[in-house]
Design a protein around this motif. Structure first.
Motif, PDB file in Angstrom:
ATOM      1  N   ASP A  51      59.881 -87.592  -9.130  1.00 53.13           N
ATOM      2  CA  ASP A  51      61.346 -87.255  -9.024  1.00 53.13           C
ATOM      3  C   ASP A  51      61.766 -86.484  -7.749  1.00 53.13           C
ATOM      4  OD1 ASP A  51      63.752 -85.558  -9.962  1.00 53.13           O
ATOM      5  OD2 ASP A  51      63.662 -86.994 -11.382  1.00 53.13           O
ATOM      6  N   THR A  52      62.879 -86.642  -7.196  1.00 50.70           N
ATOM      7  CA  THR A  52      63.297 -85.816  -5.937  1.00 50.70           C
ATOM      8  C   THR A  52      63.863 -84.547  -6.415  1.00 50.70           C
ATOM      9  OG1 THR A  52      65.171 -87.101  -6.079  1.00 50.70           O
ATOM     10  CG2 THR A  52      63.598 -88.191  -4.603  1.00 50.70           C
ATOM     11  N   GLY A  53      64.099 -84.293  -7.647  1.00 51.01           N
ATOM     12  CA  GLY A  53      64.695 -83.071  -8.065  1.00 51.01           C
ATOM     13  C   GLY A  53      63.657 -82.047  -8.059  1.00 51.01           C
ATOM     14  N   PRO A  54      63.973 -80.663  -8.011  1.00 53.72           N
ATOM     15  CA  PRO A  54      63.042 -79.584  -8.205  1.00 53.72           C
ATOM     16  C   PRO A  54      62.285 -79.566  -9.480  1.00 53.72           C
ATOM     17  CG  PRO A  54      65.457 -78.789  -8.159  1.00 53.72           C
ATOM     18  CD  PRO A  54      65.372 -80.124  -8.136  1.00 53.72           C
ATOM     19  N   ALA A  55      63.324 -79.766 -10.549  1.00 55.87           N
ATOM     20  CA  ALA A  55      62.618 -79.757 -11.910  1.00 55.87           C
ATOM     21  C   ALA A  55      61.430 -80.011 -12.227  1.00 55.87           C
ATOM     22  CB  ALA A  55      63.693 -80.172 -12.871  1.00 55.87           C
ATOM     23  N   LEU A  56      61.179 -81.474 -12.006  1.00 54.59           N
ATOM     24  CA  LEU A  56      59.938 -82.103 -12.150  1.00 54.59           C
ATOM     25  C   LEU A  56      58.589 -81.411 -11.110  1.00 54.59           C
ATOM     26  CD1 LEU A  56      58.288 -84.192 -13.733  1.00 54.59           C
ATOM     27  CD2 LEU A  56      58.820 -85.954 -12.057  1.00 54.59           C
ATOM     28  N   ALA A  57      59.248 -81.069  -9.999  1.00 58.31           N
ATOM     29  CA  ALA A  57      58.197 -80.503  -9.111  1.00 58.31           C
ATOM     30  C   ALA A  57      57.885 -79.030  -9.555  1.00 58.31           C
ATOM     31  CB  ALA A  57      58.976 -80.179  -7.812  1.00 58.31           C
ATOM     32  N   GLY A  58      58.495 -78.458 -10.625  1.00 61.87           N
ATOM     33  CA  GLY A  58      58.156 -77.333 -11.085  1.00 61.87           C
ATOM     34  C   GLY A  58      58.548 -75.923 -10.590  1.00 61.87           C
ATOM     35  N   VAL A  59      59.791 -76.058  -9.820  1.00 59.11           N
ATOM     36  CA  VAL A  59      60.294 -75.181  -9.205  1.00 59.11           C
ATOM     37  C   VAL A  59      61.790 -74.802  -9.697  1.00 59.11           C
ATOM     38  CG1 VAL A  59      58.887 -75.311  -7.142  1.00 59.11           C
ATOM     39  CG2 VAL A  59      61.268 -76.333  -7.264  1.00 59.11           C
ATOM     40  N   THR A  60      62.281 -73.721  -9.555  1.00 58.94           N
ATOM     41  CA  THR A  60      63.520 -73.427  -9.966  1.00 58.94           C
ATOM     42  C   THR A  60      64.460 -73.477  -8.561  1.00 58.94           C
ATOM     43  OG1 THR A  60      62.998 -72.225 -11.776  1.00 58.94           O
ATOM     44  CG2 THR A  60      65.325 -71.902 -11.150  1.00 58.94           C
ATOM     45  N   LEU A  61      65.420 -74.172  -8.808  1.00 52.77           N
ATOM     46  CA  LEU A  61      66.566 -74.370  -7.643  1.00 52.77           C
ATOM     47  C   LEU A  61      66.945 -72.759  -7.100  1.00 52.77           C
ATOM     48  CD1 LEU A  61      67.594 -76.309  -5.561  1.00 52.77           C
ATOM     49  CD2 LEU A  61      69.450 -76.635  -7.223  1.00 52.77           C
ATOM     50  N   PRO A  62      66.789 -72.392  -6.109  1.00 50.59           N
ATOM     51  CA  PRO A  62      67.625 -71.133  -5.904  1.00 50.59           C
ATOM     52  C   PRO A  62      68.957 -71.117  -5.979  1.00 50.59           C
ATOM     53  CG  PRO A  62      65.868 -71.563  -3.992  1.00 50.59           C
ATOM     54  CD  PRO A  62      65.868 -72.576  -4.972  1.00 50.59           C
ATOM     55  N   GLU A  63      69.582 -69.914  -6.744  1.00 43.60           N
ATOM     56  CA  GLU A  63      71.009 -70.136  -6.693  1.00 43.60           C
ATOM     57  C   GLU A  63      71.942 -69.422  -5.366  1.00 43.60           C
ATOM     58  OE1 GLU A  63      71.995 -68.082 -10.209  1.00 43.60           O
ATOM     59  OE2 GLU A  63      71.042 -69.245 -11.661  1.00 43.60           O
ATOM     60  N   ASP A  64      71.121 -68.911  -4.531  1.00 39.14           N
ATOM     61  CA  ASP A  64      71.525 -68.281  -3.588  1.00 39.14           C
ATOM     62  C   ASP A  64      72.044 -69.490  -2.148  1.00 39.14           C
ATOM     63  OD1 ASP A  64      69.306 -68.461  -2.697  1.00 39.14           O
ATOM     64  OD2 ASP A  64      68.899 -66.459  -2.130  1.00 39.14           O
ATOM     65  N   GLY A  65      71.378 -70.617  -2.303  1.00 44.82           N
ATOM     66  CA  GLY A  65      71.684 -71.617  -1.573  1.00 44.82           C
ATOM     67  C   GLY A  65      70.423 -71.582  -0.447  1.00 44.82           C
ATOM     68  N   SER A  66      69.296 -70.831  -0.728  1.00 36.45           N
ATOM     69  CA  SER A  66      68.083 -70.697   0.063  1.00 36.45           C
ATOM     70  C   SER A  66      67.182 -71.830  -0.184  1.00 36.45           C
ATOM     71  CB  SER A  66      67.608 -69.347   0.190  1.00 36.45           C
ATOM     72  OG  SER A  66      66.850 -69.061  -1.183  1.00 36.45           O
ATOM     73  N   ALA A  67      65.977 -71.838   0.580  1.00 37.07           N
ATOM     74  CA  ALA A  67      64.860 -72.825   0.312  1.00 37.07           C
ATOM     75  C   ALA A  67      64.148 -72.125  -0.679  1.00 37.07           C
ATOM     76  CB  ALA A  67      64.134 -73.183   1.589  1.00 37.07           C
ATOM     77  N   GLY A  68      64.187 -70.818  -0.947  1.00 33.36           N
ATOM     78  CA  GLY A  68      63.316 -70.240  -1.859  1.00 33.36           C
ATOM     79  C   GLY A  68      62.198 -69.497  -1.285  1.00 33.36           C
ATOM     80  N   PRO A  69      61.157 -68.979  -1.940  1.00 29.99           N
ATOM     81  CA  PRO A  69      60.160 -68.206  -1.324  1.00 29.99           C
ATOM     82  C   PRO A  69      59.008 -69.163  -0.508  1.00 29.99           C
ATOM     83  CG  PRO A  69      59.661 -68.325  -3.456  1.00 29.99           C
ATOM     84  CD  PRO A  69      61.070 -68.754  -3.314  1.00 29.99           C
ATOM     85  N   PRO A  70      58.608 -68.638   0.595  1.00 30.46           N
ATOM     86  CA  PRO A  70      57.723 -69.392   1.434  1.00 30.46           C
ATOM     87  C   PRO A  70      56.242 -69.614   0.740  1.00 30.46           C
ATOM     88  CG  PRO A  70      58.004 -67.565   2.492  1.00 30.46           C
ATOM     89  CD  PRO A  70      58.632 -67.544   1.079  1.00 30.46           C
ATOM     90  N   THR A  71      55.831 -69.070  -0.199  1.00 33.57           N
ATOM     91  CA  THR A  71      54.534 -69.014  -0.759  1.00 33.57           C
ATOM     92  C   THR A  71      54.318 -70.348  -1.484  1.00 33.57           C
ATOM     93  OG1 THR A  71      54.882 -66.853  -1.109  1.00 33.57           O
ATOM     94  CG2 THR A  71      53.048 -67.893  -2.341  1.00 33.57           C
ATOM     95  N   VAL A  72      53.273 -71.260  -1.123  1.00 35.52           N
ATOM     96  CA  VAL A  72      53.086 -72.268  -1.785  1.00 35.52           C
ATOM     97  C   VAL A  72      52.164 -72.171  -2.938  1.00 35.52           C
ATOM     98  CG1 VAL A  72      51.253 -74.568  -1.486  1.00 35.52           C
ATOM     99  CG2 VAL A  72      52.366 -73.411   0.457  1.00 35.52           C
ATOM    100  N   ALA A  73      52.636 -72.817  -4.020  1.00 38.42           N
ATOM    101  CA  ALA A  73      52.213 -72.732  -5.357  1.00 38.42           C
ATOM    102  C   ALA A  73      51.400 -73.899  -5.820  1.00 38.42           C
ATOM    103  CB  ALA A  73      53.328 -72.508  -6.525  1.00 38.42           C
ATOM    104  N   LEU A  74      50.714 -73.935  -7.134  1.00 37.49           N
ATOM    105  CA  LEU A  74      49.802 -74.992  -7.375  1.00 37.49           C
ATOM    106  C   LEU A  74      50.391 -75.106  -8.779  1.00 37.49           C
ATOM    107  CD1 LEU A  74      46.514 -73.785  -6.249  1.00 37.49           C
ATOM    108  CD2 LEU A  74      47.491 -75.736  -5.191  1.00 37.49           C
ATOM    109  N   THR A  75      50.340 -76.752  -9.220  1.00 38.27           N
ATOM    110  CA  THR A  75      50.496 -76.928 -10.782  1.00 38.27           C
ATOM    111  C   THR A  75      49.011 -76.800 -11.274  1.00 38.27           C
ATOM    112  OG1 THR A  75      50.037 -79.194 -10.383  1.00 38.27           O
ATOM    113  CG2 THR A  75      52.273 -78.724 -10.225  1.00 38.27           C
TER     114      THR A  75
END
Length: 202
Positions: A51-75
């Motif tokens: 899926d191309t959306g953020p939900a399935l990728a396991g991240v929350t879409l930042p509400e401030d319009g940014s890309a979010g934190p640069p730290t790489v996470a793992l499922t």
């Protein structure tokens, strides 16, 4: 009265009238069929990669319009790989290189073919306004010979002029299938090949 009605009916059924009408109807039907087939094709591509959306990728879409934190996470699935720490660190160094505009650091994380195909000027132009965040490695799949395929999700922000031409927007959610290879005893990332990434405005 009946004669006039019959005359109008005959006029409407003449080839000069019926042929254009039939063509309009045919074109409308073909347009609908093309739209349906295009939708199915894009759906197949999404199913193949994720899926191309953020939900399935396991991240929350930042509400401030940014890309979010640069730290790489793992499922949990990615974290179960014996090389999870090494590959996460490799991806982190490449993300940091992009965010900092550090060509040398990017080359140090890239395969020989990838780094040879992108000059310092091209790298600077490609990443001039881009910020990468909300990166998550979904899986780490071994494919032999110390190579791995790593499906990952991320968010980028950029000046719309720096976005892909077909989606000139300020923020994109990505699903990318990265390849990790071993060169001279070190893990390196291969630039995504055509067809190995999906993106959508978000």
């Amino acid at each position: 009265m009946t004669g006039a009605r019959n005359g109008r009916l005959a006029a409407l059924t003449r080839p000069a009238v019926t042929v254009p009408i039939a063509l309009v109807v045919l074109l409308a039907v073909l347009g609908v069929v093309a739209a349906v087939l295009a939708g199915r094709a894009s759906g197949t591509a999404r199913d193949a990669l994720g899926d191309t959306g953020p939900a399935l990728a396991g991240v929350t879409l930042p509400e401030d319009g940014s890309a979010g934190p640069p730290t790489v996470a793992l499922t949990p699935s990615a974290a179960a790989s014996p090389r999870a720490t090494e590959i996460r660190d490799l991806v982190q160094r490449q993300i940091d290189a992009r965010n900092n505009g550090d060509y040398g650091a990017w080359v140090a994380t890239s395969s020989a073919t990838s780094s040879a195909s992108v000059s310092s000027a091209q790298f600077a132009d490609r990443n001039r306004t881009v910020k990468v965040g909300s990166v998550i490695l979904r899986r780490i799949d071994p494919v032999g010979d110390d190579q791995y395929v790593v499906p990952m999700g991320m968010i980028t922000t950029q000046d719309p002029s720096s976005a892909p031409p077909d989606v000139p927007v300020a923020r994109l959610c990505w699903q990318v299938s990265m390849t990790v290879v071993t060169e001279r005893g070190s893990l390196r990332l291969v630039d995504p090949l055509a067809g190995s990434s999906l993106r959508t405005p978000c």
